[in-house]
Design a protein around this motif. Sequence first.
Motif, PDB file in Angstrom:
ATOM      1  N   ARG A 298       8.352   2.571  -3.763  1.00 23.51           N
ATOM      2  CA  ARG A 298       8.285   3.484  -4.894  1.00 23.51           C
ATOM      3  C   ARG A 298       7.130   4.441  -4.754  1.00 23.51           C
ATOM      4  O   ARG A 298       6.025   4.055  -4.397  1.00 23.51           O
ATOM      5  N   LEU A 299       7.386   5.706  -5.093  1.00 18.92           N
ATOM      6  CA  LEU A 299       6.376   6.759  -4.947  1.00 18.92           C
ATOM      7  C   LEU A 299       5.234   6.559  -5.932  1.00 18.92           C
ATOM      8  O   LEU A 299       4.061   6.510  -5.538  1.00 18.92           O
ATOM      9  N   LEU A 300       5.558   6.424  -7.235  1.00 19.71           N
ATOM     10  CA  LEU A 300       4.495   6.463  -8.260  1.00 19.71           C
ATOM     11  C   LEU A 300       3.558   5.272  -8.140  1.00 19.71           C
ATOM     12  O   LEU A 300       2.342   5.426  -8.009  1.00 19.71           O
ATOM     13  N   TYR A 301       4.110   4.044  -8.173  1.00 12.58           N
ATOM     14  CA  TYR A 301       3.206   2.895  -8.324  1.00 12.58           C
ATOM     15  C   TYR A 301       3.039   2.065  -7.057  1.00 12.58           C
ATOM     16  O   TYR A 301       2.484   0.968  -7.088  1.00 12.58           O
ATOM     17  N   GLU A 302       3.517   2.579  -5.916  1.00 20.94           N
ATOM     18  CA  GLU A 302       3.204   1.927  -4.631  1.00 20.94           C
ATOM     19  C   GLU A 302       2.613   2.936  -3.645  1.00 20.94           C
ATOM     20  O   GLU A 302       1.456   2.840  -3.245  1.00 20.94           O
TER      21      GLU A 302
ATOM     22  N   VAL B 192      -1.839   4.527 -17.043  1.00 23.43           N
ATOM     23  CA  VAL B 192      -1.963   3.586 -15.921  1.00 23.43           C
ATOM     24  C   VAL B 192      -0.561   3.207 -15.449  1.00 23.43           C
ATOM     25  O   VAL B 192       0.338   3.024 -16.271  1.00 23.43           O
ATOM     26  N   PHE B 193      -0.394   3.117 -14.139  1.00 25.17           N
ATOM     27  CA  PHE B 193       0.907   2.744 -13.602  1.00 25.17           C
ATOM     28  C   PHE B 193       0.683   1.692 -12.521  1.00 25.17           C
ATOM     29  O   PHE B 193      -0.348   1.715 -11.834  1.00 25.17           O
ATOM     30  N   TYR B 194       1.622   0.771 -12.388  1.00 21.85           N
ATOM     31  CA  TYR B 194       1.372  -0.335 -11.455  1.00 21.85           C
ATOM     32  C   TYR B 194       2.655  -1.051 -11.037  1.00 21.85           C
ATOM     33  O   TYR B 194       3.679  -1.013 -11.722  1.00 21.85           O
ATOM     34  N   ASP B 195       2.568  -1.668  -9.874  1.00 20.65           N
ATOM     35  CA  ASP B 195       3.519  -2.693  -9.475  1.00 20.65           C
ATOM     36  C   ASP B 195       2.774  -3.999  -9.716  1.00 20.65           C
ATOM     37  O   ASP B 195       1.818  -4.298  -8.998  1.00 20.65           O
ATOM     38  N   PRO B 196       3.145  -4.774 -10.715  1.00 19.13           N
ATOM     39  CA  PRO B 196       2.332  -5.919 -11.098  1.00 19.13           C
ATOM     40  C   PRO B 196       2.208  -7.001 -10.033  1.00 19.13           C
ATOM     41  O   PRO B 196       1.155  -7.640  -9.911  1.00 19.13           O
ATOM     42  N   LEU B 197       3.256  -7.203  -9.263  1.00 16.58           N
ATOM     43  CA  LEU B 197       3.190  -8.227  -8.218  1.00 16.58           C
ATOM     44  C   LEU B 197       4.091  -7.811  -7.067  1.00 16.58           C
ATOM     45  O   LEU B 197       5.256  -8.182  -6.985  1.00 16.58           O
ATOM     46  N   ASP B 198       3.497  -7.012  -6.159  1.00 15.81           N
ATOM     47  CA  ASP B 198       4.286  -6.516  -5.024  1.00 15.81           C
ATOM     48  C   ASP B 198       4.491  -7.626  -3.992  1.00 15.81           C
ATOM     49  O   ASP B 198       3.591  -8.424  -3.748  1.00 15.81           O
TER      50      ASP B 198
ATOM     51  N   VAL C 237      -6.140   3.677 -22.875  1.00 19.04           N
ATOM     52  CA  VAL C 237      -4.854   3.902 -22.198  1.00 19.04           C
ATOM     53  C   VAL C 237      -3.795   4.320 -23.224  1.00 19.04           C
ATOM     54  O   VAL C 237      -3.561   3.624 -24.212  1.00 19.04           O
ATOM     55  N   ALA C 238      -3.159   5.452 -22.959  1.00 23.69           N
ATOM     56  CA  ALA C 238      -2.148   5.963 -23.902  1.00 23.69           C
ATOM     57  C   ALA C 238      -0.740   5.526 -23.506  1.00 23.69           C
ATOM     58  O   ALA C 238       0.175   5.537 -24.318  1.00 23.69           O
ATOM     59  N   GLY C 239      -0.579   5.166 -22.219  1.00 27.38           N
ATOM     60  CA  GLY C 239       0.755   4.756 -21.784  1.00 27.38           C
ATOM     61  C   GLY C 239       0.713   4.068 -20.442  1.00 27.38           C
ATOM     62  O   GLY C 239      -0.256   4.206 -19.685  1.00 27.38           O
ATOM     63  N   ILE C 240       1.767   3.316 -20.156  1.00 33.63           N
ATOM     64  CA  ILE C 240       1.879   2.526 -18.924  1.00 33.63           C
ATOM     65  C   ILE C 240       3.253   2.758 -18.311  1.00 33.63           C
ATOM     66  O   ILE C 240       4.252   2.880 -19.027  1.00 33.63           O
ATOM     67  N   ALA C 241       3.287   2.834 -16.974  1.00 30.17           N
ATOM     68  CA  ALA C 241       4.561   2.777 -16.242  1.00 30.17           C
ATOM     69  C   ALA C 241       4.453   1.589 -15.288  1.00 30.17           C
ATOM     70  O   ALA C 241       3.434   1.445 -14.591  1.00 30.17           O
ATOM     71  N   THR C 242       5.463   0.747 -15.287  1.00 30.86           N
ATOM     72  CA  THR C 242       5.413  -0.465 -14.473  1.00 30.86           C
ATOM     73  C   THR C 242       6.764  -0.706 -13.815  1.00 30.86           C
ATOM     74  O   THR C 242       7.817  -0.390 -14.392  1.00 30.86           O
ATOM     75  N   GLU C 243       6.718  -1.284 -12.643  1.00 28.41           N
ATOM     76  CA  GLU C 243       7.968  -1.551 -11.915  1.00 28.41           C
ATOM     77  C   GLU C 243       8.911  -2.400 -12.749  1.00 28.41           C
ATOM     78  O   GLU C 243      10.124  -2.313 -12.639  1.00 28.41           O
ATOM     79  N   GLU C 244       8.337  -3.238 -13.616  1.00 25.71           N
ATOM     80  CA  GLU C 244       9.152  -4.219 -14.332  1.00 25.71           C
ATOM     81  C   GLU C 244       9.741  -3.705 -15.635  1.00 25.71           C
ATOM     82  O   GLU C 244      10.457  -4.435 -16.324  1.00 25.71           O
ATOM     83  N   ASP C 245       9.445  -2.469 -16.016  1.00 27.86           N
ATOM     84  CA  ASP C 245      10.020  -1.913 -17.256  1.00 27.86           C
ATOM     85  C   ASP C 245      10.803  -0.647 -16.929  1.00 27.86           C
ATOM     86  O   ASP C 245      10.297   0.220 -16.199  1.00 27.86           O
ATOM     87  N   ASP C 246      12.010  -0.540 -17.475  1.00 24.71           N
ATOM     88  CA  ASP C 246      12.857   0.620 -17.170  1.00 24.71           C
ATOM     89  C   ASP C 246      12.158   1.929 -17.545  1.00 24.71           C
ATOM     90  O   ASP C 246      12.175   2.908 -16.814  1.00 24.71           O
ATOM     91  N   ASP C 247      11.562   1.958 -18.753  1.00 23.51           N
ATOM     92  CA  ASP C 247      10.933   3.193 -19.252  1.00 23.51           C
ATOM     93  C   ASP C 247       9.416   3.016 -19.377  1.00 23.51           C
ATOM     94  O   ASP C 247       8.911   1.895 -19.278  1.00 23.51           O
ATOM     95  N   ILE C 248       8.742   4.117 -19.686  1.00 26.85           N
ATOM     96  CA  ILE C 248       7.278   4.013 -19.878  1.00 26.85           C
ATOM     97  C   ILE C 248       7.006   3.189 -21.136  1.00 26.85           C
ATOM     98  O   ILE C 248       7.846   3.097 -22.042  1.00 26.85           O
TER      99      ILE C 248
END
Length: 334
Positions: free
Chosen positions: A275-279, A111-117, A86-97
């Motif tokens: 959210r479009l990307l991670y949901e 990888v992108f995720y909503d850790p706990l929807d 994995v080179a990078g992550i986008a997560t609901e809980e972090d402002d930036d990648i």
Amino acid sequence: MSELVTIHRHLIEAQAAHPEASGELSSLLGSIALAAKIISRNVNKAGLLNVLGGTGDVNVQGERVMKLDDLANETLKACLRYNGLVAGIATEEDDDIVVLPSGPASGKYVVFYDPLDGSSNIDANIPIGTIWGIYQRTTPAHDGPVTAADFMQPGSALVASGYAIYGSSTMFVYAAGGVVSGFTLDPEYGEFILSHPNIETPDQCKCYSMNERNSEDWGPGPTALLAAVKSTSPRYQGSTARYVGSLVADVHRNLLYGGIFVYPEDRKSKGGKLRLLYEAIPLAYVVEAAGGTASTGRERILDMVPTHIHQRVPLCIGNSAEVELYERHSTEPT
Ligand code: P6P
């Protein structure tokens, strides 16, 4: 003893069907499944681990961060950071990648995720979930670390996506290559066992999931769909309202039983809440692989390219007949 198909065995067998496969994706899915097991353990013991309630922080969405949100976010990072995939992550809980180590060890996936929807439901013991998706990075590795551009891809480019649902049992459901597979966690020995092979959604609107409290703000699409599901049409004689207020729980039930989930734009959420990307994108990929559809009312979710990692969209997801009705009324000239 019934033949136990663990997720590890399933991934090996799925990979065998693709001789060109390197095994990297199987390994990455294994890392996400491990994170789901750890999050499941923490969610199931939340009351005992004193992790209920908020951290006192507010995330980029302006929402109160629950302790379990934070724990889930860090658990996923820990499981993804060192597998070299994995080179990078986008997560609901972090402002930036989150850029992971670059250089030769840098992975080819993001990888992108909503850790706990659904985290607002945590303290009431209502099912919650983790939603995730995987793209191959698009920027050349020799250019250095990933950028946000690596996440700005249409859902149709997904390598795989899925969710974990922490409910009466913990399940891990994912889609890859047009097939949806569901695994149930046996907590006695911490293994996800194949329990729902090749999930296909029945073409029946068993449940409709909408927060009717917002209906006075709705446009013609959701208004027409709500009227339809309450009509005397034979298709809806067996329909019933089911709205948990936890996206993963509502979408998972509708995936198995048939149904439609709608979160339109409204006065409070002009561009939609979800959210479009991670949901929306990861769930749309699963639902379409199971025979359903996902749309904003004007655009197919899987055709959309996010403009930023926290972009929100209106969402109508589930049986194609209901999504098509929603779209017909959403795009009619007003
Ligand atoms: P409302 C939970 O906060 C969430 O993001 C989704 O899981 C859920 O579907 C939706 O919001 C519920 O929103 O406004 O109906 O409470």
